[in-house]
Design an enzyme around this catalytic site. Structure first.
Site, PDB file in Angstrom:
ATOM      1  N   ALA A  60     -35.211  32.687  31.487  1.00  0.00           N
ATOM      2  CA  ALA A  60     -34.623  31.420  31.892  1.00  0.00           C
ATOM      3  C   ALA A  60     -34.818  30.359  30.811  1.00  0.00           C
ATOM      4  CB  ALA A  60     -35.268  30.967  33.190  1.00  0.00           C
ATOM      5  N   GLN A 102     -29.891  33.006  30.454  1.00  0.00           N
ATOM      6  CA  GLN A 102     -30.015  32.479  31.821  1.00  0.00           C
ATOM      7  C   GLN A 102     -30.247  30.970  31.795  1.00  0.00           C
ATOM      8  OE1 GLN A 102     -33.388  33.236  34.466  1.00  0.00           O
ATOM      9  NE2 GLN A 102     -31.981  34.043  36.005  1.00  0.00           N
ATOM     10  N   TYR A 183     -35.431  27.497  42.706  1.00  0.00           N
ATOM     11  CA  TYR A 183     -35.226  26.445  41.701  1.00  0.00           C
ATOM     12  C   TYR A 183     -34.040  25.567  42.126  1.00  0.00           C
ATOM     13  CZ  TYR A 183     -38.804  29.012  39.312  1.00  0.00           C
ATOM     14  OH  TYR A 183     -40.008  29.612  39.030  1.00  0.00           O
ATOM     15  N   ARG A 230     -26.945  34.409  39.499  1.00  0.00           N
ATOM     16  CA  ARG A 230     -28.022  35.185  40.143  1.00  0.00           C
ATOM     17  C   ARG A 230     -28.512  34.490  41.420  1.00  0.00           C
ATOM     18  NH1 ARG A 230     -33.998  37.384  38.349  1.00  0.00           N
ATOM     19  NH2 ARG A 230     -33.282  39.524  38.465  1.00  0.00           N
ATOM     20  N   GLY A 300     -37.679  45.808  42.490  1.00  0.00           N
ATOM     21  CA  GLY A 300     -38.409  46.980  42.975  1.00  0.00           C
ATOM     22  C   GLY A 300     -37.727  48.306  42.707  1.00  0.00           C
ATOM     23  N   ARG A 322     -40.127  44.313  35.646  1.00  0.00           N
ATOM     24  CA  ARG A 322     -41.464  44.726  35.187  1.00  0.00           C
ATOM     25  C   ARG A 322     -41.441  46.061  34.447  1.00  0.00           C
ATOM     26  NH1 ARG A 322     -43.701  44.089  41.004  1.00  0.00           N
ATOM     27  NH2 ARG A 322     -41.602  44.955  41.259  1.00  0.00           N
TER      28      ARG A 322
END
Ligand code: FMN
Length: 367
Positions: A60, A102, A183, A230, A300, A322
Site C-alpha cells: 500500500a 496499491q 481504511y 480490493r 489463507g 504470507r
C-alpha cells in the site's frame, strides 16, 4: 503433474495483460520505506518475486500526506517518491512481471504524529478508534478523527486521481484501489463506522458513493483496464465491519460493472471456523457471478486450495500474502509441489533492509 496441468500455473488473459500463471503477489506492507520514500532494497524484494507474466501488487502506498498512519510506509504523492519507485518498477518489468500499485488512505487509522501540522486524521466519522496492540507488542494510539465535510470529499478523490497518475508516471502497469481492512474507503462503506447523514452516509448507495467517485476519477485518469479494487467485506479490522456484507458486496460489484475494471480482488478473513469460511466463499461466489471481469481471491490459500478455486471456477486468480513473502519462488514451488519456507511474523514490519525481507531462500539455495 506438468506445469500446464496445474490450475494455478495455467495462463490467463486479464484484459490487456497476458498472465503466464495465476499466482499473484498480494500487497504486503513491510515498513522499510524510510521516511515514506521507497528504498533501493525494495528492488531486490520485488524482483525476487517476479516471474515472466506474473502479476504483482505492490505494498500500500499513501496517496497524500493525510493518508499516512504507519512508520516507513511508502507514498506516491511526491516527485521524489515517484522517482524512487521507478527503479523498483523497472526491475519487475525487466523480468517480465506485471506490476500494480496499491493506492491507500488510512483515514482514522492514524494519529496526530503522522498528520501534516499535527492536525486530526480525517474520516467519514468523528468516532475514535481504541488503542491497538501492534505485532511488535507496542501500543498504537489513534487520535480523534475529524469528520470530512461533504465539500472536502472531492479533494480526497482528487488525491487518489493524482496518485494514480503518479503510479503510471513511475511505470506501474496499473493501480489497485485499497478499499479493504478498515481504511478510509472501507470506513465509508461499512455501517459500523459510517454515521454520516449526507449523500455519503446511510443507504448502501450513499455509503458506496465515495468508493465509486474514486473509481470513476481514477478510471478517467488512467483507463479502466489499468484499475483494480480490493475489498474485505467480512473483516472487522480497525473496528470496521458491516451488518450485511452480502448486500454491500453485491451492490458494489454490480455498480462497478459500468466501467469494466481490470479486476476485483476480495480478501477472506483469517478463520479456522470451516462453516464460516464456506459461508464467506459462497457470498464471494455470488459476487464473482455479479462482477463482469477478472476476480481475484486471497486469504489463507495454499497450493491445494488455490488450485481448487481455479479448477472449480471460483476465481480467475489467487493472491498469496504470507506464503509469497516467505517464498520468493512460490510459483516454482507450486509447480514442483516443493516444501515451503515458513514465514517469520516477527520480521514482517521490522526495518532491516535484508533480514526477514530479501533473505528467504530460493529452492535451489535451500535444498
Ligand atoms: C506483512 C503483511 C503486510 C500486509 N500489507 C497489506 C497491504 O499493504 N495492503 C493490503 O491490502 N493488505 C495487506 N496485507 C494483507 C495481505 O495482502 C493478505 O490479504 C493477507 O495476508 C491474507 O492472505 P494470506 O493468507 O495469503 O497471507 C498484509 C499482510 C501481511 C502479512
Amino acid at each position: 503433474m506438468a506445469a500446464e496441468k496445474i490450475p494455478l500455473l495455467s495462463p490467463y488473459k486479464m484484459g490487456r495483460f497476458d498472465l503466464s500463471h495465476r499466482v499473484v503477489l498480494a500487497p504486503l506492507t513491510r515498513q522499510r520505506s524510510y521516511n515514506f520514500i521507497p528504498q533501493p532494497h525494495a528492488i531486490l524484494f520485488y524482483s525476487q518475486r517476479t516471474t515472466k507474466g506474473g502479476l504483482l501488487i505492490a505494498e500500500a502506498a499513501a496517496i497524500s500526506e493525510t493518508a499516512l498512519g504507519f512508520k516507513d510506509t511508502p507514498g506516491i504523492w511526491s516527485k521524489e517518491q515517484v522517482d524512487a519507485w521507478k527503479p523498483i518498477v523497472n526491475a519487475v518489468h525487466d523480468k517480465g512481471g506485471i506490476f500494480f500499485c496499491q493506492l491507500w488512505h488510512v483515514g482514522r487509522v492514524s494519529n496526530y504524529s503522522f498528520q501534516p501540522n499535527g492536525q486530526a486524521p480525517v474520516s467519514c466519522t468523528d468516532k475514535q478508534l481504541s488503542p491497538a496492540v501492534l505485532s511488535d507488542g507496542t501500543i498504537m494510539e489513534f487520535s480523534p478523527p475529524r469528520r470530512l465535510r461533504t465539500d472536502e470529499i472531492t479533494q480526497i478523490v482528487n488525491d487518489f486521481k493524482s496518485a494514480a497518475r503518479n503510479a503510471i508516471k513511475a511505470g506501474f502497469d496499473g493501480v489497485e484501489i485499497h478499499s479493504a481492512y478498515g481504511y478510509l474507503i472501507d470506513q465509508f462503506m461499512k455501517d459500523s463506522s459510517n454515521d454520516r447523514t449526507d449523500a455519503y452516509g446511510g443507504s448502501l448507495e450513499n455509503r458506496c458513493r465515495f468508493a465509486l467517485d474514486i473509481v470513476e476519477a481514477v478510471v478517467i485518469e488512467i483507463g479502466a483496464d489499468r484499475v483494480g479494487i480490493r475489498f474485505s467485506l467480512f473483516t472487522a479490522d480497525n473496528e470496521c465491519w458491516d451488518s450485511n456484507p452480502e448486500a454491500l458486496g453485491l451492490h458494489i460489484v454490480k455498480s462497478l460493472n459500468k466501467w469494466g475494471l481490470a479486476y476485483c480482488h476480495v480478501v477472506e478473513p483469517y478463520t479456522t471456523d470451516v462453516e464460516k469460511r464456506q459461508q464467506i466463499r459462497r457470498i464471494h461466489l455470488l459476487m464473482r457471478a455479479a462482477f463482469q471481469g477478472t476476480f481475484i481471491v486471497c486469504g489463507g490459500y495454499d497450493r491445494e486450495d488455490g488450485n481448487k478455486a481455479i479448477l472449480e471456477n471460483h476465481a480467475d486468480l489467487v493472491a498469496f500474502g504470507r506464503l509469497f513473502l516467505a517464498n520468493p519462488d512460490l510459483p516454482r514451488r507450486f509447480e514442483l509441489n516443493a516444501p515451503l519456507n515458513k514465514y517469520d511474523k516477527s520480521t514482517f514490519y521490522t526495518s532491516d533492509p535484508v533480514v526477514g525481507y530479501t533473505d528467504y531462500p530460493f529452492l535451489d539455495s535451500s535444498s
